[in-house]
Design a protein around this motif. Structure first.
Motif, PDB file in Angstrom:
ATOM      1  N   VAL A  89       4.433 -30.507  41.941  1.00  0.00           N
ATOM      2  CA  VAL A  89       5.507 -30.194  41.105  1.00  0.00           C
ATOM      3  C   VAL A  89       6.757 -30.023  41.972  1.00  0.00           C
ATOM      4  CG1 VAL A  89       6.494 -28.496  39.663  1.00  0.00           C
ATOM      5  CG2 VAL A  89       3.900 -28.978  39.491  1.00  0.00           C
ATOM      6  N   VAL A  90       7.640 -30.831  41.583  1.00  0.00           N
ATOM      7  CA  VAL A  90       9.093 -30.462  42.321  1.00  0.00           C
ATOM      8  C   VAL A  90       9.599 -29.200  41.963  1.00  0.00           C
ATOM      9  CG1 VAL A  90      11.360 -31.472  42.680  1.00  0.00           C
ATOM     10  CG2 VAL A  90       9.462 -32.964  42.258  1.00  0.00           C
ATOM     11  N   ILE A  91       9.691 -28.504  42.822  1.00  0.00           N
ATOM     12  CA  ILE A  91      10.469 -27.044  42.661  1.00  0.00           C
ATOM     13  C   ILE A  91      12.077 -27.129  43.064  1.00  0.00           C
ATOM     14  CG2 ILE A  91       8.609 -25.864  42.884  1.00  0.00           C
ATOM     15  CD1 ILE A  91       9.207 -25.079  45.733  1.00  0.00           C
ATOM     16  N   HIS A  92      12.654 -28.103  43.685  1.00  0.00           N
ATOM     17  CA  HIS A  92      14.174 -28.064  44.071  1.00  0.00           C
ATOM     18  C   HIS A  92      14.403 -29.321  44.442  1.00  0.00           C
ATOM     19  CE1 HIS A  92      17.963 -27.006  45.707  1.00  0.00           C
ATOM     20  NE2 HIS A  92      18.012 -26.129  44.661  1.00  0.00           N
ATOM     21  N   ALA A  93      15.761 -29.853  44.218  1.00  0.00           N
ATOM     22  CA  ALA A  93      16.207 -31.186  45.051  1.00  0.00           C
ATOM     23  C   ALA A  93      17.585 -30.860  45.259  1.00  0.00           C
ATOM     24  CB  ALA A  93      16.139 -32.221  43.823  1.00  0.00           C
ATOM     25  N   ASP A  94      17.965 -31.704  46.497  1.00  0.00           N
ATOM     26  CA  ASP A  94      19.272 -31.867  46.972  1.00  0.00           C
ATOM     27  C   ASP A  94      19.973 -33.011  47.005  1.00  0.00           C
ATOM     28  OD1 ASP A  94      18.639 -29.159  47.721  1.00  0.00           O
ATOM     29  OD2 ASP A  94      19.016 -29.161  49.691  1.00  0.00           O
ATOM     30  N   PHE A  95      21.330 -33.167  46.360  1.00  0.00           N
ATOM     31  CA  PHE A  95      21.886 -34.490  46.220  1.00  0.00           C
ATOM     32  C   PHE A  95      23.212 -34.561  46.958  1.00  0.00           C
ATOM     33  CE2 PHE A  95      19.134 -34.038  42.419  1.00  0.00           C
ATOM     34  CZ  PHE A  95      18.468 -35.451  42.590  1.00  0.00           C
ATOM     35  N   LEU A  96      23.415 -35.431  47.842  1.00  0.00           N
ATOM     36  CA  LEU A  96      24.605 -35.651  48.512  1.00  0.00           C
ATOM     37  C   LEU A  96      25.640 -36.589  48.008  1.00  0.00           C
ATOM     38  CD1 LEU A  96      26.323 -34.841  51.090  1.00  0.00           C
ATOM     39  CD2 LEU A  96      25.077 -37.048  52.214  1.00  0.00           C
ATOM     40  N   ARG A  97      26.893 -35.979  47.597  1.00  0.00           N
ATOM     41  CA  ARG A  97      27.872 -37.107  46.931  1.00  0.00           C
ATOM     42  C   ARG A  97      28.134 -38.186  47.920  1.00  0.00           C
ATOM     43  NH1 ARG A  97      30.183 -31.895  45.918  1.00  0.00           N
ATOM     44  NH2 ARG A  97      30.052 -31.265  43.669  1.00  0.00           N
ATOM     45  N   VAL A  98      28.397 -39.259  47.304  1.00  0.00           N
ATOM     46  CA  VAL A  98      28.815 -40.338  48.316  1.00  0.00           C
ATOM     47  C   VAL A  98      30.188 -40.966  47.547  1.00  0.00           C
ATOM     48  CG1 VAL A  98      26.314 -40.950  48.991  1.00  0.00           C
ATOM     49  CG2 VAL A  98      27.466 -42.132  46.949  1.00  0.00           C
ATOM     50  N   SER A  99      30.787 -41.672  48.874  1.00  0.00           N
ATOM     51  CA  SER A  99      32.282 -42.322  48.424  1.00  0.00           C
ATOM     52  C   SER A  99      32.127 -43.736  48.749  1.00  0.00           C
ATOM     53  CB  SER A  99      32.985 -41.767  49.231  1.00  0.00           C
ATOM     54  OG  SER A  99      34.312 -42.444  49.131  1.00  0.00           O
ATOM     55  N   LYS A 100      32.492 -44.627  48.057  1.00  0.00           N
ATOM     56  CA  LYS A 100      32.351 -45.927  48.129  1.00  0.00           C
ATOM     57  C   LYS A 100      33.297 -46.507  49.541  1.00  0.00           C
ATOM     58  CE  LYS A 100      32.203 -47.099  43.218  1.00  0.00           C
ATOM     59  NZ  LYS A 100      33.041 -47.855  42.021  1.00  0.00           N
ATOM     60  N   THR A 101      34.122 -45.845  49.889  1.00  0.00           N
ATOM     61  CA  THR A 101      35.014 -45.917  51.345  1.00  0.00           C
ATOM     62  C   THR A 101      34.267 -45.380  52.261  1.00  0.00           C
ATOM     63  OG1 THR A 101      36.674 -44.248  50.671  1.00  0.00           O
ATOM     64  CG2 THR A 101      36.897 -46.426  49.710  1.00  0.00           C
ATOM     65  N   GLN A 102      33.417 -44.500  52.271  1.00  0.00           N
ATOM     66  CA  GLN A 102      32.866 -43.678  53.520  1.00  0.00           C
ATOM     67  C   GLN A 102      31.348 -44.078  53.879  1.00  0.00           C
ATOM     68  OE1 GLN A 102      33.580 -39.728  52.800  1.00  0.00           O
ATOM     69  NE2 GLN A 102      35.657 -39.862  53.551  1.00  0.00           N
ATOM     70  N   LYS A 103      31.169 -44.199  55.064  1.00  0.00           N
ATOM     71  CA  LYS A 103      29.731 -44.670  55.558  1.00  0.00           C
ATOM     72  C   LYS A 103      28.861 -43.556  55.286  1.00  0.00           C
ATOM     73  CE  LYS A 103      30.467 -48.445  58.855  1.00  0.00           C
ATOM     74  NZ  LYS A 103      30.182 -48.802  60.146  1.00  0.00           N
ATOM     75  N   LEU A 104      27.622 -43.693  54.913  1.00  0.00           N
ATOM     76  CA  LEU A 104      26.635 -42.678  54.812  1.00  0.00           C
ATOM     77  C   LEU A 104      25.572 -42.720  55.653  1.00  0.00           C
ATOM     78  CD1 LEU A 104      23.993 -43.776  53.048  1.00  0.00           C
ATOM     79  CD2 LEU A 104      25.711 -43.961  51.347  1.00  0.00           C
ATOM     80  N   HIS A 105      25.018 -41.723  55.963  1.00  0.00           N
ATOM     81  CA  HIS A 105      23.789 -41.604  56.738  1.00  0.00           C
ATOM     82  C   HIS A 105      22.632 -41.154  56.014  1.00  0.00           C
ATOM     83  CE1 HIS A 105      21.691 -39.423  60.421  1.00  0.00           C
ATOM     84  NE2 HIS A 105      21.166 -40.259  60.011  1.00  0.00           N
ATOM     85  N   THR A 106      21.561 -42.113  56.014  1.00  0.00           N
ATOM     86  CA  THR A 106      20.304 -41.911  55.250  1.00  0.00           C
ATOM     87  C   THR A 106      19.341 -42.618  55.829  1.00  0.00           C
ATOM     88  OG1 THR A 106      19.259 -41.768  53.030  1.00  0.00           O
ATOM     89  CG2 THR A 106      20.464 -43.666  53.663  1.00  0.00           C
ATOM     90  N   LYS A 107      18.038 -42.484  55.285  1.00  0.00           N
ATOM     91  CA  LYS A 107      16.857 -43.051  55.780  1.00  0.00           C
ATOM     92  C   LYS A 107      16.172 -44.056  54.734  1.00  0.00           C
ATOM     93  CE  LYS A 107      15.078 -39.034  58.055  1.00  0.00           C
ATOM     94  NZ  LYS A 107      14.777 -39.468  59.662  1.00  0.00           N
ATOM     95  N   VAL A 108      15.718 -45.032  55.144  1.00  0.00           N
ATOM     96  CA  VAL A 108      15.260 -46.398  54.231  1.00  0.00           C
ATOM     97  C   VAL A 108      13.823 -46.656  54.544  1.00  0.00           C
ATOM     98  CG1 VAL A 108      17.453 -47.272  53.653  1.00  0.00           C
ATOM     99  CG2 VAL A 108      16.455 -48.173  55.405  1.00  0.00           C
ATOM    100  N   PRO A 109      13.221 -46.964  53.945  1.00  0.00           N
ATOM    101  CA  PRO A 109      11.888 -47.464  54.206  1.00  0.00           C
ATOM    102  C   PRO A 109      11.467 -48.718  54.839  1.00  0.00           C
ATOM    103  CG  PRO A 109      11.757 -47.033  51.785  1.00  0.00           C
ATOM    104  CD  PRO A 109      13.053 -47.065  52.395  1.00  0.00           C
ATOM    105  N   LEU A 110      10.674 -48.949  55.787  1.00  0.00           N
ATOM    106  CA  LEU A 110      10.255 -50.099  56.337  1.00  0.00           C
ATOM    107  C   LEU A 110       9.085 -50.823  55.957  1.00  0.00           C
ATOM    108  CD1 LEU A 110      10.822 -49.226  60.241  1.00  0.00           C
ATOM    109  CD2 LEU A 110      12.333 -50.354  58.706  1.00  0.00           C
ATOM    110  N   HIS A 111       9.386 -51.815  55.349  1.00  0.00           N
ATOM    111  CA  HIS A 111       8.195 -52.792  54.874  1.00  0.00           C
ATOM    112  C   HIS A 111       7.595 -53.706  55.801  1.00  0.00           C
ATOM    113  CE1 HIS A 111       9.172 -51.932  50.382  1.00  0.00           C
ATOM    114  NE2 HIS A 111       8.999 -50.468  50.905  1.00  0.00           N
TER     115      HIS A 111
END
Length: 217
Positions: A89-111
């Motif tokens: 069961v999920v008990i909490h989630a965090d979301f980060l706002r993004v801007s179309k003009t600013q780079k974001l830092h995140t993780k993506v899966p490797l396939h």
């Protein structure tokens, strides 16, 4: 990106552990927060079944998500997810706002693709080792990939692929490599099969014994 994700949320005014437990148990809602950008953090709640359904799609974890908070749409990415220690069961989630003009830092899966025809496995019986399953990247929201493919068909036994061997999509940068070549970590290796390792060890031991006997003579 092939999927569009949209979640509906409501502003959450009751704070504290007791209030969060009541949300989950009585209203079947998940407490969450939206932060980042120029606006103040917002405490929200999301329908548990709606969030759980979205989480079943791998793309949700590395995708721009639209959250509608009482009718006000915001673009975000999922930054953190907390689950119950003994349940799914999920008990909490965090979301980060993004801007179309600013780079974001995140993780993506490797396939990793073509593992079944990989030279080191098909011809040499090698054992696959995934040193990384996701990659830290930096890019504009429009360039955010759902995943990054890594072709391993040509890797032989003892071969190693590093971050620098990944063909990154246009506009996407590796966060690790931005810190210098010394951060070029291994992501994939083909190890010798166990029998071959044991045989090599036995041969090395025999050679050592022969050398010792020769030196005694």
């Amino acid at each position: 990106m092939s999927d569009d994700f949209k979640l509906n949320a409501m502003v959450r005014n009751d704070m504290g552990k007791g209030a969060s437990r009541r949300l989950r148990r009585e209203a079947n809602l998940v407490p969450a927060i939206i932060y980042g950008g120029k606006n103040a953090p917002e405490n929200i709640s999301i329908a548990s079944n709606e969030l759980e359904h979205a989480l079943q799609n791998e793309a949700f974890y590395s995708h721009i998500i639209t959250i509608s908070v009482d009718g006000n749409d915001q673009d975000v990415i999922l930054k953190d997810l907390q689950r119950h220690p003994s349940k799914t069961v999920v008990i909490h989630a965090d979301f980060l706002r993004v801007s179309k003009t600013q780079k974001l830092h995140t993780k993506v899966p490797l396939h990793y693709i073509n593992e079944d025809i990989c030279v080191g496995v098909k011809m040499g019986g090698g054992i696959i080792s995934h040193n990384m399953t996701e990659l830290d990247i930096s890019c504009l929201p429009a360039d955010l990939p759902e995943y990054i493919e890594v072709d391993v068909s040509a890797v032989d036994i003892g071969g190693v692929l590093h971050i620098s061997d990944i063909a990154l999509p246009s506009g996407v940068e590796s966060v690790e490599l931005s810190h210098g070549a010394e951060h070029d970590q291994p992501i994939f290796t083909i190890n010798k099969p166990k029998a071959a390792v044991e045989e090599t060890t036995d041969e090395e031991a025999a050679d050592k014994g022969d050398n010792e006997e020769t030196s005694e003579e």
